[in-house]
Structures are given as C-alpha cells and as structure tokens.
Write a protein that holds these residues in place. Structure first.
Motif, PDB file in Angstrom:
ATOM      1  N   LYS B  50       0.832  -1.206   0.000  1.00 59.91           N
ATOM      2  CA  LYS B  50       0.000   0.000   0.000  1.00 59.91           C
ATOM      3  C   LYS B  50       0.868   1.259   0.000  1.00 59.91           C
ATOM      4  O   LYS B  50       0.557   2.258  -0.649  1.00 59.91           O
ATOM      5  CB  LYS B  50      -0.888  -0.014   1.251  1.00 59.91           C
ATOM      6  N   MET B  51       1.955   1.194   0.744  1.00 58.13           N
ATOM      7  CA  MET B  51       2.875   2.316   0.807  1.00 58.13           C
ATOM      8  C   MET B  51       3.417   2.650  -0.585  1.00 58.13           C
ATOM      9  O   MET B  51       3.493   3.805  -0.991  1.00 58.13           O
ATOM     10  CB  MET B  51       4.046   1.935   1.704  1.00 58.13           C
ATOM     11  N   LYS B  52       3.785   1.580  -1.298  1.00 60.50           N
ATOM     12  CA  LYS B  52       4.307   1.731  -2.655  1.00 60.50           C
ATOM     13  C   LYS B  52       3.257   2.432  -3.518  1.00 60.50           C
ATOM     14  O   LYS B  52       3.574   3.337  -4.284  1.00 60.50           O
ATOM     15  CB  LYS B  52       4.578   0.337  -3.228  1.00 60.50           C
ATOM     16  N   VAL B 263      -8.719  -7.042  20.810  1.00 60.43           N
ATOM     17  CA  VAL B 263      -8.385  -5.719  20.276  1.00 60.43           C
ATOM     18  C   VAL B 263      -7.094  -5.834  19.465  1.00 60.43           C
ATOM     19  O   VAL B 263      -6.286  -6.732  19.701  1.00 60.43           O
ATOM     20  CB  VAL B 263      -8.200  -4.654  21.380  1.00 60.43           C
ATOM     21  N   SER B 264      -6.937  -4.932  18.481  1.00 60.34           N
ATOM     22  CA  SER B 264      -5.803  -5.066  17.574  1.00 60.34           C
ATOM     23  C   SER B 264      -5.377  -3.708  17.055  1.00 60.34           C
ATOM     24  O   SER B 264      -5.949  -2.678  17.417  1.00 60.34           O
ATOM     25  CB  SER B 264      -6.203  -5.997  16.422  1.00 60.34           C
ATOM     26  N   VAL B 265      -4.359  -3.719  16.193  1.00 54.23           N
ATOM     27  CA  VAL B 265      -3.862  -2.492  15.577  1.00 54.23           C
ATOM     28  C   VAL B 265      -3.641  -2.767  14.093  1.00 54.23           C
ATOM     29  O   VAL B 265      -3.217  -3.865  13.740  1.00 54.23           O
ATOM     30  CB  VAL B 265      -2.501  -2.071  16.191  1.00 54.23           C
ATOM     31  N   ASP B 266      -3.919  -1.807  13.241  1.00 50.30           N
ATOM     32  CA  ASP B 266      -3.577  -1.827  11.812  1.00 50.30           C
ATOM     33  C   ASP B 266      -4.607  -1.119  10.962  1.00 50.30           C
ATOM     34  O   ASP B 266      -4.287  -0.205  10.237  1.00 50.30           O
ATOM     35  CB  ASP B 266      -3.384  -3.241  11.258  1.00 50.30           C
ATOM     36  N   GLY B 267      -5.871  -1.599  11.005  1.00 50.31           N
ATOM     37  CA  GLY B 267      -6.891  -0.975  10.163  1.00 50.31           C
ATOM     38  C   GLY B 267      -6.790  -1.367   8.710  1.00 50.31           C
ATOM     39  O   GLY B 267      -7.232  -0.644   7.828  1.00 50.31           O
ATOM     40  N   GLY B 268      -6.202  -2.544   8.435  1.00 48.62           N
ATOM     41  CA  GLY B 268      -6.239  -3.090   7.075  1.00 48.62           C
ATOM     42  C   GLY B 268      -7.662  -3.514   6.753  1.00 48.62           C
ATOM     43  O   GLY B 268      -8.462  -3.762   7.660  1.00 48.62           O
ATOM     44  N   TYR B 287      -2.352   4.730   8.638  1.00 50.23           N
ATOM     45  CA  TYR B 287      -2.508   5.187   7.255  1.00 50.23           C
ATOM     46  C   TYR B 287      -1.210   5.152   6.450  1.00 50.23           C
ATOM     47  O   TYR B 287      -0.582   6.187   6.222  1.00 50.23           O
ATOM     48  CB  TYR B 287      -3.123   6.599   7.257  1.00 50.23           C
ATOM     49  N   PRO B 288      -0.806   3.962   5.992  1.00 48.90           N
ATOM     50  CA  PRO B 288       0.452   3.819   5.252  1.00 48.90           C
ATOM     51  C   PRO B 288       0.474   4.602   3.940  1.00 48.90           C
ATOM     52  O   PRO B 288       1.504   5.143   3.539  1.00 48.90           O
ATOM     53  CB  PRO B 288       0.535   2.312   4.994  1.00 48.90           C
ATOM     54  N   LEU B 289      -0.682   4.666   3.280  1.00 45.12           N
ATOM     55  CA  LEU B 289      -0.773   5.370   2.010  1.00 45.12           C
ATOM     56  C   LEU B 289      -0.401   6.844   2.211  1.00 45.12           C
ATOM     57  O   LEU B 289       0.382   7.423   1.459  1.00 45.12           O
ATOM     58  CB  LEU B 289      -2.219   5.267   1.506  1.00 45.12           C
ATOM     59  N   TRP B 346      -6.716   0.042   4.244  1.00 54.13           N
ATOM     60  CA  TRP B 346      -5.683  -0.259   3.248  1.00 54.13           C
ATOM     61  C   TRP B 346      -5.549  -1.770   3.117  1.00 54.13           C
ATOM     62  O   TRP B 346      -5.959  -2.519   3.986  1.00 54.13           O
ATOM     63  CB  TRP B 346      -4.342   0.355   3.650  1.00 54.13           C
ATOM     64  N   GLY B 347      -4.903  -2.212   2.022  1.00 54.14           N
ATOM     65  CA  GLY B 347      -4.558  -3.637   1.864  1.00 54.14           C
ATOM     66  C   GLY B 347      -5.729  -4.519   1.481  1.00 54.14           C
ATOM     67  O   GLY B 347      -6.869  -4.155   1.500  1.00 54.14           O
TER      68      GLY B 347
END
Lengths: 352, 347
Positions: B50-52, B263-268, B287-289, B346-347
C-alpha cells in the motif's frame, strides 16, 4: 576414544572369520554399546525416548499439560509441520533436502483458495487443482535434480524463491478469507468429539499420512528403492534400480504431501495467507533431523519425523504452559537439534 | 552427455529469463524529474504494498519518479543498505525508508545525508530519531493506548474483571511491538513499569505474553497455549489483525469466541471487515498510504526550495494519525464505526 573404538580393539582379539550377529548381545558389552546397537537397529527408539521423557517432565511442571484437550492441541499445532515432514523425510532419505516445501505449501494453498474464490469452482476440483500444482512443483524440483544434476540444496533454494514469488504475484499479497471459499477447503479445521475431547480432522489426516507413507516405505518395492538410492545411489543403479525415476517420484510425492499440508493449513487459520509458512521449511527439516533420519540418506523413518515434530510441539507447548519466555523455547529447540544429530553420528559409528 | 546438459541449462535459464521479463522488472514510475527512493521492510506485506501505491500516486501528482526497493524478509538490513547505496549512485534527491534495523541502518543514512539527500523514515523511527531528516509515522504508543482505553471502558461498563492475554510480534522486542503492547496496557490502567520493556509487569490481571510473528498461524498457536494456561482469559491484545484472526480461530475452537474481546492495531481492510463481523472488538487504524504520499511530497518540495518537513507539535516525528475503529463506541473514547473504517482502510 568412544566405547565403539574400545569395542573394536577388543574385537581384534576374537576370530575375524565369524562375524557376531548384532541381535545377540554379548556379556562383555557395556550397556551403552548395547544401547547403541539397539538404536542402530531401530531408528525411532531414540526420539521415542526423548518424547517420553519430555512428556513426563512437562506433566510434572503443569497439571494442565497431560489433559486430553492439551494433547489434542499439540497434535493440531504440529499437523502442518508433521505433514510437510512426511514429504521432507522421503527427500532426505534419498540424501537430498527440500528447502522449497514451505513455499510449495503456500503457493498451493493460495491456488486452491483463490481459484475457488474467483471463479466459484467447487471444493473438490479446487482441492484437486491444488494437489496437481503441488505435485508439479515437486516434479520440477525432481527434474532439476536428476536432469541438470544439480545438488538438491541448490535446486530447492532456487525454487523456494520462484514459488514464493509466484505466490505473491498470484495473490497480490492479499489474504483470502475463509468465508469466500468452499467449505471443503476448511474441513481440515473442523472437529469431531471423542469422549469430550475435540479433535480436528487435520490432525487425524496427518497421522494417517504418516502411517500410509511408513507402510509404503516398509512394504513396497518403491520404498526399498528409496532407501537403496539414498544409501548408495551408484550401487543401487548397478543393481538395476532406475534411480532417476525413483528421485522424480520422491520429489513429486513430496510435492503432493506439501499440497496436503496446505489443506491442513487453510483449515487451521480459516483463511489462505500468502505470508504463511515462510519458516516451515526449516521447521520440517528440524522435525526430520530430531526424528533420527540421517541427512546423509538411507537411514531413518517417517514415524521418527512425526515423533520429531511432536517433540518440538511438546517443548513449545510445555514451556509455554510453564510460563517460560519464548527466548528459551527457541533455545531449547536449538539444543534439541544438536543433541539429535550428535546421537545420530554416535549411532553411525556402530561396528556391526 | 555434457553438451546436452549444457543445452538444457541454457534452455532452463532462457525460460527463467522470459518469466522474469514478463514480471515487473523496473519498479519505477512517474515522469522523470526528481528521483525519490522508497525502501520498505519487505515487498510481501500488504502494508508496504500500500505504501508503494501511495508513493506512486504522489509521484504522479508531483512529477517525481519513484524507485522502490525492499528487504527480502523482516529484519533484512543488508538489502536496505544496498538500496541506499544504489539510490545515492542514481542521483536520487531523497529516500523514504521503513528501517528493518533502526540502529544498523544509521551509518548508511548518514552517508546519504552527507551526499545531500533528504532521508525520511516512514512507519518506524531510526535510533536515534534525529538520524533521519524527518519521520512520518503512526504514534504506535497512542494506537495501543486507544484500544486499551476502549477495553477499559467496556469492561468497566459490563462490570467484568479482566484476564488479559497479550499476543506480541517476536522475541526481539522491536520498537513497534513494545510501543503497542505497553500503550495498550497503560491505556487499560496497568502499571507498565519500564515503558521500553514487554513482560516486566506484575499485574495479576495479566495471564501472559506469547509471540505470533504477526501471522494467523502464530496467532492461533499462541492463543491456544495461553488458553491452556488460563481458560478464563476474556481480553486479548494482538500486535496486528492477521494475528487477531488466528487468535479468534483458537477461541472459536474452544467455544469461547462469544465471551472474549479481541483488540488489535492496523486498520487493514480484512481487519476492519472482522470488526464489522464482530470478530475484533476494536482496532486502531493507521494510514500507510498517507505516510508515503506525504513523504514523496516532502522530498519534491525539498528538491524545489530546500525546505525540510516540520514535526507535529510536541512530538519528535510527523504524526500521520491513528483512528479507533469499533462498532461498540465506548464512553469518553473517540472512535469511528466500521463503515467509516472500510472507506479508509488499506490492503
């Protein structure tokens, strides 16, 4: 100067024309040497003893360890690596090694799941397609080993990257959710209940695969050819075994095993993840080595590899239950490998 | 015999070359102008994919060219060193990097900065932080704190006593892993003792920690083992959403999925889907983008007039934001629902 050498020296004084049978232990042999002979005759006894000792120790450390539920869990946790180890063992028996097993597994799991998710293909053909892809990947390894005469280590190091890249390309690095694929692909993760304990079909499948392969190695001509090819390929060829074909069949069969492992993996995580199984190649080799199969080929057994996978699984689970830090779990596995291979070397010194 | 082998080898390599040629050989895009290097940890993880994408989009709008490199696997420092050297040689104006080894990459980054390049760390800070010109990242401690606060409010409302399992990344105690884990515990109201260390807490509500490698398989095994240790676990923190998915499978197999909050982290996108499905209670979305877009824009600006990016007030990095995503909003903790999360995932 080990006991074997001492024995050798002692043997010098006995008549050389009469080889003494291994099965008849003499009174002047030390117990250690007798043990050495026993292990040489029965490759799986070593790992069986280690497993037993580990189980007793962890049962003392945690009362939850020996519950049927926990034993079923350990079986589930080793099902994927245990199935990979079935394929890995036959490759190692032919004095080869397969570094690409994890990559083949991931690629086939993605193919099964994605084709079904994208085209609506039903479960059975999707599975069969996966099995075909796994077998073809294995066959490619076999062709490169036999036709190009490259060392298996190098071949599978190369194909590991090729298969892994194909997997990333085909999946676009995206996980396929369990809800998007046919139920059959997830069947290995389903459970049935025996006396109140839930057991997954995947762990049973793994045990059956081990049994089937053990039978094939022991009781078929193919099995004997596998051992002969691994022990001394040149001698096997001169005695009329078509070693090239044996190798091809071994790598292709191993590929099929990895595809079966892929099915178990999908059931276990209820999805198909292109990131999965990247270190499973080393884990499967670890299981095989701890299970007493020799990396030099020709000696070892499938059942040993299952025991090896179980030993690692028991250590990880048992140490976790005892509240031991992950660092030391990793170290314990490392020590196990060294001990197992040392044991193997010691057994090989046996003077028959 | 030998000749046929040689012929076969030649054929094989030709086939392989054809295969590679079909693939994406270049990895650069945009229309000339400023050359920007993007060096990610791996090119397999959707987060970096996603970053790319974000970098390529920004390249289109700023007239820059982006060249992407990646490590072979998590922790692969050498490939990133090579990438930086190649980029200096290629005359890049700036480099965006998610370091695999925050300390070991610093000498290479110094070399690039001495050659006049602007170096921006994305997602993961360098050690020390000021070894890069700027850092664009999620505040991982804040991400952990948000899900911790949410869980605390939920458990207080239901009057439940928590039994906590923590599913971390790996034994290496890397900064992202530590910050999320410790942030979560602090948000939940646990005394974390040393903020830089996982597992030194003595709060009786913590059942234990285990590692997952951030994948579903590891998540499932870790959850199974912790459940064996204490079947009463009712709150599970996970390093990321794939690990959470695996943990859920273990809970489901034990028939406990209804009584345990994850509970988690990322938001993909798959993770937010799982929030919607009730599998994950709450996740902190990053927000990697945006990280990559802002990064490319900053380098384009630097190439134009030499200005460097300014840090977020009160922090030593540019905070690209984190949002709590949950369908069970908790009193006093700001959040958005899964529908909003799906629009921004994302993703």
């Amino acid at each position: 100067m080990g006991p074997a050498e001492l024995l050798g020296l002692r043997r010098m004084s006995t008549t050389l024309s009469k080889p003494d049978p291994v099965s008849a232990p003499e009174t002047h042999r030390s117990p250690l040497v007798r043990l050495q002979h026993l292990l040489h005759a029965q490759a799986t006894i070593g790992p069986a003893v280690v497993l037993l000792v580990a189980v007793v120790v962890f049962a003392l450390l945690s009362e939850r360890f020996l519950t049927p539920g926990n034993i079923s869990l350990i079986l589930q946790q080793v099902a994927v690596v245990g199935t990979l180890a079935v394929g890995q063992t036959i490759v190692i028996l032919t004095a080869g090694i397969d570094l690409s097993c994890g990559a083949i597994m991931v690629l086939t799991s993605i193919v099964m799941a994605k084709v079904a998710a994208d085209t609506g293909l039903p479960g059975v053909p999707a599975l069969l397609l996966g099995f075909l892809v796994g077998t073809l990947c294995g066959l490619l390894n076999g062709l490169l080993v036999t036709r190009l005469k490259l060392p298996p280590f190098i071949v599978t190091l190369g194909t590991l990257n090729v298969f892994f890249a194909l997997n990333l390309w085909y999946s676009s690095s995206a996980t396929i959710r369990g809800t998007d694929m046919p139920k059959l692909l997830l069947w290995t993760g389903q459970t049935f209940t025996v006396g109140g304990t839930r057991i997954t079909y995947g762990s049973i499948m793994m045990v059956l695969l081990v049994a089937a392969m053990a039978f094939a190695l022991k009781n078929t001509a193919w099995g004997r050819h596998v051992y002969a090819t691994g022990d001394d390929a040149e001698a096997a060829r001169l005695s009329g075994i078509r070693t090239g074909r044996v190798l091809l069949s071994v790598y292709a069969t191993a590929g099929l095993m990895y595809a079966l492992a892929a099915w178990i993996l999908i059931g276990r995580i209820a999805s198909a993840s292109p990131q999965a199984g990247q270190l499973d190649n080393l884990d499967s080799i670890t299981a095989v080595v701890i299970g007493g199969t020799s990396l030099f080929g020709g000696r070892g057994a499938i059942v040993g590899s299952l025991l090896g996978a179980l030993i690692v699984g028991v250590f990880r689970n048992g140490l976790a239950l005892a509240g031991v830090d992950v660092l030391w779990q990793t170290m314990a596995v490392g020590v196990l490998i060294i001990v197992a291979v040392s044991l193997d070397q010691w057994i090989r010194k046996v003077k028959a | 015999m030998a000749r046929s082998t040689a012929k076969r080898a030649a054929l094989a390599s030709a086939a392989l070359l054809a295969l590679v040629a079909c693939g994406d050989g270049g990895g650069s895009a945009g229309g000339g102008g400023t050359l920007v290097g993007l060096v990610t940890k791996t090119d397999t993880n959707p987060f970096f994919v996603k970053m790319k994408e974000g970098a390529q989009q920004a390249a289109g709008s700023t007239g820059a060219t982006v060249q992407s490199f990646a490590g072979k696997q998590d922790g692969d420092n050498q490939s990133q060193v090579d990438a930086i050297e190649n980029l200096i040689g290629a005359g890049a104006k700036g480099i965006l990097i998610t370091p695999n080894d925050s300390k070991a990459i610093v000498p290479s980054v110094d070399k690039a900065r001495q050659a006049g390049l602007l170096v921006i760390a994305l997602d993961t800070q360098l050690e020390p932080g000021n070894a890069a010109d700027a850092t664009f990242a999620t505040d991982n401690y804040q991400a952990g704190k948000l899900i911790g606060q949410w869980a605390k409010a939920k458990f207080a409302k239901e009057g439940k006593q928590a039994k906590i399992a923590l599913l971390d990344l790996n034994p290496n105690q890397v900064s992202v892993d530590v910050q999320r884990d410790q942030g979560f515990l602090e948000g939940f109201g646990v005394d974390v003792k040393d903020k830089k260390k996982i597992g030194d807490e003595s709060d009786p509500r913590i059942v234990g920690h285990d590692v997952t490698d951030g994948d579903p398989s590891g998540g499932r095994t870790a959850m199974e083992n912790l459940l064996q240790k204490d079947p009463g676990i009712n709150l599970v923190y996970t390093i990321n959403e794939p690990a959470a998915a695996g943990a859920y499978e273990a809970l489901k197999a034990a028939g406990k999925e209804k009584d345990v909050t994850i509970v988690s982290v990322d938001g993909g996108c798959p993770g937010v889907q799982n929030v919607k499905a009730g599998i994950i209670g709450a996740t902190a979305q990053q927000y990697p983008l945006k990280m990559a877009q802002l990064g490319v824009e900053a380098i384009a600006k630097f190439a134009k007039d030499g200005t460097k990016p300014q840090n977020t007030a009160g922090k030593d990095f540019v905070d690209t934001g984190v949002t709590l995503i949950t369908d069970q909003a908790a009193e006093g903790v700001e959040s958005k629902d899964s529908a909003w999360g799906l629009q921004n995932c994302w993703g």
